[in-house]
Design a protein around this motif. Structure first.
Motif, mmCIF file in Angstrom:
data_model
loop_
_atom_site.group_PDB
_atom_site.id
_atom_site.type_symbol
_atom_site.label_atom_id
_atom_site.label_comp_id
_atom_site.label_asym_id
_atom_site.label_seq_id
_atom_site.Cartn_x
_atom_site.Cartn_y
_atom_site.Cartn_z
ATOM 1 N N ASP A 137 4.130 9.091 10.448
ATOM 2 C CA ASP A 137 2.842 9.135 9.743
ATOM 3 C C ASP A 137 2.725 8.056 8.675
ATOM 4 O OD1 ASP A 137 4.564 10.099 7.845
ATOM 5 O OD2 ASP A 137 3.505 11.977 7.486
ATOM 6 N N ALA A 138 3.812 7.310 8.429
ATOM 7 C CA ALA A 138 3.770 6.270 7.407
ATOM 8 C C ALA A 138 4.901 5.283 7.608
ATOM 9 C CB ALA A 138 3.863 6.879 6.013
ATOM 10 N N VAL A 139 4.735 4.107 7.018
ATOM 11 C CA VAL A 139 5.821 3.136 6.865
ATOM 12 C C VAL A 139 6.093 3.016 5.371
ATOM 13 C CG1 VAL A 139 6.469 0.691 6.992
ATOM 14 C CG2 VAL A 139 5.380 1.793 8.953
ATOM 15 N N ILE A 140 7.357 3.158 4.999
ATOM 16 C CA ILE A 140 7.754 2.937 3.612
ATOM 17 C C ILE A 140 8.244 1.499 3.511
ATOM 18 C CG2 ILE A 140 9.250 3.665 1.729
ATOM 19 C CD1 ILE A 140 9.434 6.411 3.108
ATOM 20 N N ASN A 141 7.514 0.697 2.762
ATOM 21 C CA ASN A 141 7.811 -0.732 2.641
ATOM 22 C C ASN A 141 8.578 -0.972 1.345
ATOM 23 O OD1 ASN A 141 7.505 -3.567 3.408
ATOM 24 N ND2 ASN A 141 6.114 -3.696 1.666
ATOM 25 N N LEU A 142 9.879 -1.224 1.468
ATOM 26 C CA LEU A 142 10.725 -1.425 0.293
ATOM 27 C C LEU A 142 10.970 -2.917 0.073
ATOM 28 C CD1 LEU A 142 13.397 1.374 0.842
ATOM 29 C CD2 LEU A 142 11.265 1.490 -0.471
ATOM 30 N N SER A 143 10.713 -3.368 -1.153
ATOM 31 C CA SER A 143 10.892 -4.786 -1.461
ATOM 32 C C SER A 143 11.352 -4.922 -2.903
ATOM 33 C CB SER A 143 9.587 -5.546 -1.229
ATOM 34 O OG SER A 143 8.623 -5.173 -2.193
ATOM 35 N N ASN A 144 11.186 -6.124 -3.454
ATOM 36 C CA ASN A 144 11.609 -6.361 -4.834
ATOM 37 C C ASN A 144 10.470 -6.209 -5.834
ATOM 38 O OD1 ASN A 144 10.185 -8.606 -4.062
ATOM 39 N ND2 ASN A 144 11.734 -10.097 -4.699
ATOM 40 N N ALA A 194 -2.062 -1.862 11.161
ATOM 41 C CA ALA A 194 -1.934 -0.578 10.462
ATOM 42 C C ALA A 194 -3.309 -0.002 10.143
ATOM 43 C CB ALA A 194 -1.121 -0.752 9.189
ATOM 44 N N ALA A 195 -4.225 -0.874 9.723
ATOM 45 C CA ALA A 195 -5.590 -0.422 9.438
ATOM 46 C C ALA A 195 -6.260 0.089 10.711
ATOM 47 C CB ALA A 195 -6.400 -1.564 8.836
ATOM 48 N N LYS A 196 -6.029 -0.607 11.811
ATOM 49 C CA LYS A 196 -6.647 -0.235 13.091
ATOM 50 C C LYS A 196 -6.217 1.149 13.548
ATOM 51 C CE LYS A 196 -6.829 -1.702 17.944
ATOM 52 N NZ LYS A 196 -6.356 -2.731 18.926
ATOM 53 N N ILE A 197 -4.928 1.478 13.366
ATOM 54 C CA ILE A 197 -4.428 2.766 13.862
ATOM 55 C C ILE A 197 -4.426 3.845 12.776
ATOM 56 C CG2 ILE A 197 -3.037 1.639 15.631
ATOM 57 C CD1 ILE A 197 -0.557 2.142 13.928
ATOM 58 N N GLY A 198 -4.886 3.503 11.566
ATOM 59 C CA GLY A 198 -4.961 4.482 10.487
ATOM 60 C C GLY A 198 -3.607 4.875 9.917
ATOM 61 N N LEU A 199 -2.677 3.939 9.908
ATOM 62 C CA LEU A 199 -1.326 4.224 9.418
ATOM 63 C C LEU A 199 -1.260 4.068 7.902
ATOM 64 C CD1 LEU A 199 1.686 4.726 10.252
ATOM 65 C CD2 LEU A 199 1.948 2.226 10.227
ATOM 66 N N LYS A 200 -0.588 4.972 7.257
ATOM 67 C CA LYS A 200 -0.358 4.868 5.820
ATOM 68 C C LYS A 200 0.876 4.023 5.550
ATOM 69 C CE LYS A 200 1.264 8.514 3.646
ATOM 70 N NZ LYS A 200 1.315 9.850 3.010
ATOM 71 N N VAL A 201 0.800 3.169 4.541
ATOM 72 C CA VAL A 201 1.952 2.379 4.113
ATOM 73 C C VAL A 201 2.180 2.603 2.626
ATOM 74 C CG1 VAL A 201 2.842 0.037 3.733
ATOM 75 C CG2 VAL A 201 1.758 0.619 5.903
ATOM 76 N N ILE A 202 3.426 2.836 2.263
ATOM 77 C CA ILE A 202 3.803 3.006 0.858
ATOM 78 C C ILE A 202 4.666 1.814 0.461
ATOM 79 C CG2 ILE A 202 5.135 4.390 -0.780
ATOM 80 C CD1 ILE A 202 4.451 6.839 0.976
ATOM 81 N N CYS A 203 4.230 1.075 -0.559
ATOM 82 C CA CYS A 203 4.992 -0.061 -1.077
ATOM 83 C C CYS A 203 5.698 0.377 -2.361
ATOM 84 C CB CYS A 203 4.080 -1.242 -1.376
ATOM 85 S SG CYS A 203 3.245 -1.932 0.075
ATOM 86 N N ALA A 204 7.014 0.151 -2.414
ATOM 87 C CA ALA A 204 7.776 0.585 -3.585
ATOM 88 C C ALA A 204 8.999 -0.305 -3.776
ATOM 89 C CB ALA A 204 8.201 2.046 -3.432
ATOM 90 N N ALA A 205 9.605 -0.184 -4.956
ATOM 91 C CA ALA A 205 10.798 -0.967 -5.269
ATOM 92 C C ALA A 205 11.994 -0.434 -4.484
ATOM 93 C CB ALA A 205 11.080 -0.910 -6.767
#
Length: 228
Positions: A137-144, A194-205
């Motif tokens: 239901d989501a992608v958790i996007n971990l970066s700096n 992601a917008a097309k398929i209605g996917l949620k993305v969470i961007c965090a450290a």
């Protein structure tokens, strides 16, 4: 329950391999897997410093060189980092590193590790395709970076952090075009799908592991949620 994490190369290999982070991150993953028999993870690993350094060398040696070649160099860096993460996960990851998200079989172990696929986008897009394939239901996007900002905070002191944003608003910030090594919170090509398929993305450290634990537990966290 499948959780897809886009594990930014900027935290895996910011300037050489961040061994301390990888030890702590994989310890957290092992703990969560031990607590919940049904939990599964998919990690899509970025290229980080090796990608940028090798791409820069290519650009310096071949001025005006092809974007496709620069992309392939970055992809090979993602594969190196992904192979390292897979090896560290040991018995939890029974499959080879996934290099093509459109040709992946079932998730046979508790962890699947993927790398970049082909030119034209970053490993973020692979994460979106795998989330779609495994119905996450989501992608958790971990970066700096801790959050998405209204502008580049390094250049604009008035830039404000964003807690929640729509895909239309986010895409207005990052644009639609991809260039190798482009530094944005989430790849424009991945954002479009992601917008097309209605996917949620969470961007965090990525290095804030207590915060990551909160995200995975469904608790209040620090980051930016991108929704349809």
């Amino acid at each position: 329950m499948v959780t897809v994490i886009s594990l930014g190369g900027s935290i895996v290999a910011p300037d050489g391999v961040d061994e301390a982070f990888l030890k702590d991150f994989t310890a957290l993953v092992r703990d969560l897997l031990a607590q919940d028999e049904k939990r599964r993870f998919i990690f899509v690993v970025g290229g980080g410093s090796p990608a940028r350094v090798w791409q820069k060398a290519y650009r310096n040696i071949v001025p005006g060189g092809a974007d496709e070649q620069a992309d392939w160099i970055g992809i090979m860096a993602t594969r190196l980092n992904a192979q390292l993460v897979r090896a560290i996960m040991g018995e939890w990851c029974s499959q080879d590193v996934v290099t093509d998200p459109t040709q992946v079989g079932p998730l046979t172990g508790k962890v699947m590790v993927a790398s970049g696929w082909k030119p034209g986008f970053s490993s973020d897009y692979d994460a979106v395709l795998l989330a779609e394939r495994f119905q996450a239901d989501a992608v958790i996007n971990l970066s700096n970076i801790e959050q998405v900002y209204t502008d580049d905070p390094k250049k604009n002191p008035d830039a404000k952090p964003i807690d929640k944003i729509t895909w239309d608003e986010f895409r207005a910030i990052v644009g639609d075009d991809w260039t190798p090594g482009k530094n944005v919170p989430f790849d424009p090509v991945a954002s479009r799908h992601a917008a097309k398929i209605g996917l949620k993305v969470i961007c965090a450290a990525g290095r804030d592991l207590p915060n990551l634990r909160k995200i995975l537990a469904g608790e209040e966290f620090k980051g930016t949620t991108i929704i349809a």
